[in-house]
Design a protein around this motif. Structure first.
Motif, PDB file in Angstrom:
ATOM      1  N   SER A   1      -7.389  -2.994  -5.264  1.00  0.00           N
ATOM      2  CA  SER A   1      -8.329  -1.691  -5.345  1.00  0.00           C
ATOM      3  C   SER A   1      -7.789  -0.700  -4.286  1.00  0.00           C
TER       4      SER A   1
ATOM      5  N   ARG B   1      -4.484   0.924  -5.229  1.00  0.00           N
ATOM      6  CA  ARG B   1      -4.404   1.903  -6.513  1.00  0.00           C
ATOM      7  C   ARG B   1      -5.131   3.156  -5.860  1.00  0.00           C
TER       8      ARG B   1
ATOM      9  N   GLN C   1      -2.937   7.104  -5.273  1.00  0.00           N
ATOM     10  CA  GLN C   1      -3.398   8.419  -5.999  1.00  0.00           C
ATOM     11  C   GLN C   1      -3.236   9.338  -4.698  1.00  0.00           C
TER      12      GLN C   1
END
Length: 185
Positions: free
Chosen positions: A65, A68, A72
């Motif tokens: 998590s 990821r 971004q």
């Protein structure tokens, strides 16, 4: 055969994380997770064959998590200093915005039976690809992936775990400056 329901599965994951943070890994059972999630123990077995498999799958998912989240925010066109700053601030922000997930991953990573089944390097691969590109272009010094991970992520975790609340911005700025001095060519 019963069908899977994403909402139900998320409730099971949330219940497991909550209970592990409260009661520890050994103090968390399938029955407790089911009760907390508002499902029957049999429902859990629709999604996971056993408690260990459930913990490994959720640990793997949640370990990825923060990376990821970072993907971004970073890109191959940033200058090297901004890349390092974005990684540090992004890791710290994730730990504050997703404190439960962050704490769960920290706790599970100290459990040998879980940590040997989930490789942090596996979770880091996209970020390492970007770092390798910066190394190839001569922007970042070439160090091993293990040392890159240690110097970029471990200090941020230390600040997050120890809640650098006094002078938080000053601590982050100092860390960014230190890491830029170490990693930039």
């Amino acid at each position: 055969m019963r069908t899977k329901d994403q909402d139900k599965q998320q409730r099971i994951k949330d219940a497991m994380v909550k209970l592990i943070l409260r009661d520890g890994i050994d103090g968390t059972s399938v029955a407790k997770i089911a009760r907390e999630a508002g499902v029957s123990p049999a429902t859990i077995y629709v999604y996971y064959p056993n408690k260990e498999a459930m913990m490994v799958e959720v640990f793997r998912e949640y370990s990825a998590s923060p990376y990821r989240y970072l993907m971004q925010k970073i890109g191959p066109d940033m200058d090297g200093g901004l890349l390092i700053e974005t990684i540090v601030r992004g890791c710290y922000s994730f730990s504050r915005e997703h404190e439960g997930i962050f704490s769960f991953v920290e706790q599970c990573s100290r459990c040998p039976s879980l940590s040997e089944k989930v490789s942090e390097e596996e979770c880091l691969c996209d970020i390492l690809d970007i770092i390798h590109e910066y190394q190839r272009r001569g922007v970042l010094r070439t160090y091993s992936d293990w040392n890159i991970g240690a110097v970029l992520f471990a200090p941020v975790r230390f600040l997050a775990v120890n809640h650098c609340e006094t002078n938080e911005e000053e601590c982050l700025n100092e860390l960014i400056h230190m890491l830029q001095g170490l990693l930039l060519k």
